[in-house]
Design an enzyme around this catalytic site. Sequence first.
Site, PDB file in Angstrom:
ATOM      1  N   GLY A   1      37.582  46.454  34.031  1.00  0.00           N
ATOM      2  CA  GLY A   1      38.719  46.122  34.885  1.00  0.00           C
ATOM      3  C   GLY A   1      38.273  46.091  36.328  1.00  0.00           C
TER       4      GLY A   1
ATOM      5  N   CYS B   1      32.530  49.913  30.795  1.00  0.00           N
ATOM      6  CA  CYS B   1      32.626  49.666  32.242  1.00  0.00           C
ATOM      7  C   CYS B   1      33.769  50.489  32.854  1.00  0.00           C
ATOM      8  CB  CYS B   1      32.758  48.169  32.495  1.00  0.00           C
ATOM      9  SG  CYS B   1      32.460  47.733  34.206  1.00  0.00           S
ATOM     10  N   TYR B   2      34.847  49.840  33.321  1.00  0.00           N
ATOM     11  CA  TYR B   2      35.993  50.598  33.849  1.00  0.00           C
ATOM     12  C   TYR B   2      36.502  51.568  32.784  1.00  0.00           C
ATOM     13  CZ  TYR B   2      40.582  51.346  36.097  1.00  0.00           C
ATOM     14  OH  TYR B   2      41.685  51.896  36.689  1.00  0.00           O
TER      15      TYR B   2
ATOM     16  N   HIS C   1      27.987  46.003  29.714  1.00  0.00           N
ATOM     17  CA  HIS C   1      28.858  45.220  28.820  1.00  0.00           C
ATOM     18  C   HIS C   1      28.142  44.850  27.520  1.00  0.00           C
ATOM     19  CE1 HIS C   1      32.325  44.565  31.465  1.00  0.00           C
ATOM     20  NE2 HIS C   1      31.437  44.706  32.442  1.00  0.00           N
TER      21      HIS C   1
ATOM     22  N   GLU D   1      29.418  43.536  24.988  1.00  0.00           N
ATOM     23  CA  GLU D   1      30.070  42.394  24.334  1.00  0.00           C
ATOM     24  C   GLU D   1      29.503  41.043  24.758  1.00  0.00           C
ATOM     25  OE1 GLU D   1      31.204  44.314  26.688  1.00  0.00           O
ATOM     26  OE2 GLU D   1      32.652  43.349  28.015  1.00  0.00           O
TER      27      GLU D   1
ATOM     28  N   ASP E   1      41.656  22.244  17.933  1.00  0.00           N
ATOM     29  CA  ASP E   1      42.745  23.202  17.763  1.00  0.00           C
ATOM     30  C   ASP E   1      43.990  22.563  17.136  1.00  0.00           C
ATOM     31  OD1 ASP E   1      40.920  24.742  19.082  1.00  0.00           O
ATOM     32  OD2 ASP E   1      41.868  24.513  21.036  1.00  0.00           O
TER      33      ASP E   1
ATOM     34  N   LYS F   1      37.896  30.327  19.292  1.00  0.00           N
ATOM     35  CA  LYS F   1      37.436  28.983  18.955  1.00  0.00           C
ATOM     36  C   LYS F   1      36.554  28.971  17.702  1.00  0.00           C
ATOM     37  CE  LYS F   1      37.628  24.806  20.707  1.00  0.00           C
ATOM     38  NZ  LYS F   1      38.843  24.254  21.319  1.00  0.00           N
TER      39      LYS F   1
END
Length: 504
Positions: free
Chosen positions: A53, A80-81, A158, A160, A216, A360
Amino acid sequence: MSKIVVLDFGGQYKELIARRVRSLNVYSEVHPGRISADELKTMNPDGIILTGGPNSVYLPDSQTCDPGIFGLGVPVLGICYGMQLMVHTLGGKVAPGEVSEFGVVDCEFRGTNRKVLMSHGDRVFALPEGFRVLGSTKDCPIAACENVTAKLYAVQFHPEVTHTERGIEIIQDFLFNVCKITPDYYLDDVIDTLCEQIRGQVGGDRVLLGLSGGVDSSVVAALLSKAIPSQTLCVFVDHGLMRLNEGDQIESVFSKRDLEFARVNAETRFLSKLTGVTDPESKRKIIGEEFARVFEDVAKSRGNTEDYFLAQGTIYPDVIESGDSKTGGADVIKSHHNVGGLPKDLKFKGLVEPLRGLFKDEVRALGRKLGLPPELVERQPFPGPGLGIRVIGDITKDKLDVLRKADAIFRESIDGIPFEERPAQYFAVLTDLRAVGVTGDARSYGNVLALRAVYTDDFMTCRYVPLTHELLNGVSQRITNEIRSIGRVVYDITDKPPATLEWE
Ligand code: XMP
């Protein structure tokens, strides 16, 4: 089904975390960070992940969390945050670091060296009781920590993002060794669940699907034709902002399929609304609103708009980047037309957005499972506002025609690259800059055209593609020879962040 709850504190990567978890066949949901421990308990999560954040945990207005979540006995991973919040809430010390770390740095983590993506100004100075240090970098001595007894884990970097080496292993370790989850989230089950949800929502009513021909909305068409085959009308609106010959191609694919298909040529209608509009957000809002109005008119011409549901191909990243209020916090980068642009007084009975919670790659996998042709499933994304956000500044038909030609030349050259090496997205942008040139013996003063090609697997971050100079020069020569009004061609070498993929 097992479940990971991702608590959002305004991090740009929150959905990416959720997507990584799902890629490991574990279901995940994103919820606001301010949720109470009691509410969280009713969701029965197997694990909780706290996102990054933009704030500083020690400032009065910063996002906090209910301290009770650390006492639920459910494992928590802070990122992180999220790490700083865990440490701060449990009595440790967080303060501004001597230096900020933004970018990929070397980290010593559980006895191994690896590159990790850092993005922080504050850092942890002292750990709460019961915690121990697991990792450190040159400027951040406490870059990871754990309290095994309390099942609390945290990393300043991070895990991710793909920039972090072996980041996925950290998430895997949390899910399977700490939370002890057995993977049980599979897309086959998702198709059945989505079909049931659609039937439950729509009942015997009719659905009008806004079909753009992109992945989509095509997947929504396939889902609707499975769930409620005789109740669906697919409407393709040609807003005049499509690429070269695209409208005809879409019509030829879908008019042959087993569904009710209608094409609406609305170029004049859209271009007149866009005359003189230069602000990107206004363009998006106008285009989004006009789409909805055209759909309303089509429904009206076939009965009553209020009797129809409107279906759209909205996916999770559209929702995040529009700063969806449900998940709170993250800065609005762009209002994607199909989320931010919908008029408030929409006359439809309701919205059907079956892909709203999917990423996606999940949507593509769903498309394959539903039997859509590979050229459609693998198609590069094309934004709903189309070339409207690739003509910088005001939009005219002439400019669109110029861009269409240039874009087709560029795409033709890239399409020669083998599929596995081809960029994830590639396109041309007509800028509002002009530059002096010399053609023959005469002075010219033509438009500057920009080319962009990127690698990405999540569209939240991207890297520019180092195309060969030979290819770029070939494209530049063709474009300047074949399109008189373009005087110069430039190549965009900016990653995301700091840039976004589209220029507007
Ligand atoms: P940005 O420019 O936000 O783009 O980095 C990320 C991805 O989203 C696409 N994009 C849009 N798609 N409506 C859409 O349906 C929009 O308004 C929109 N804006 C960007 C973009 O092409 C890229 O794939």
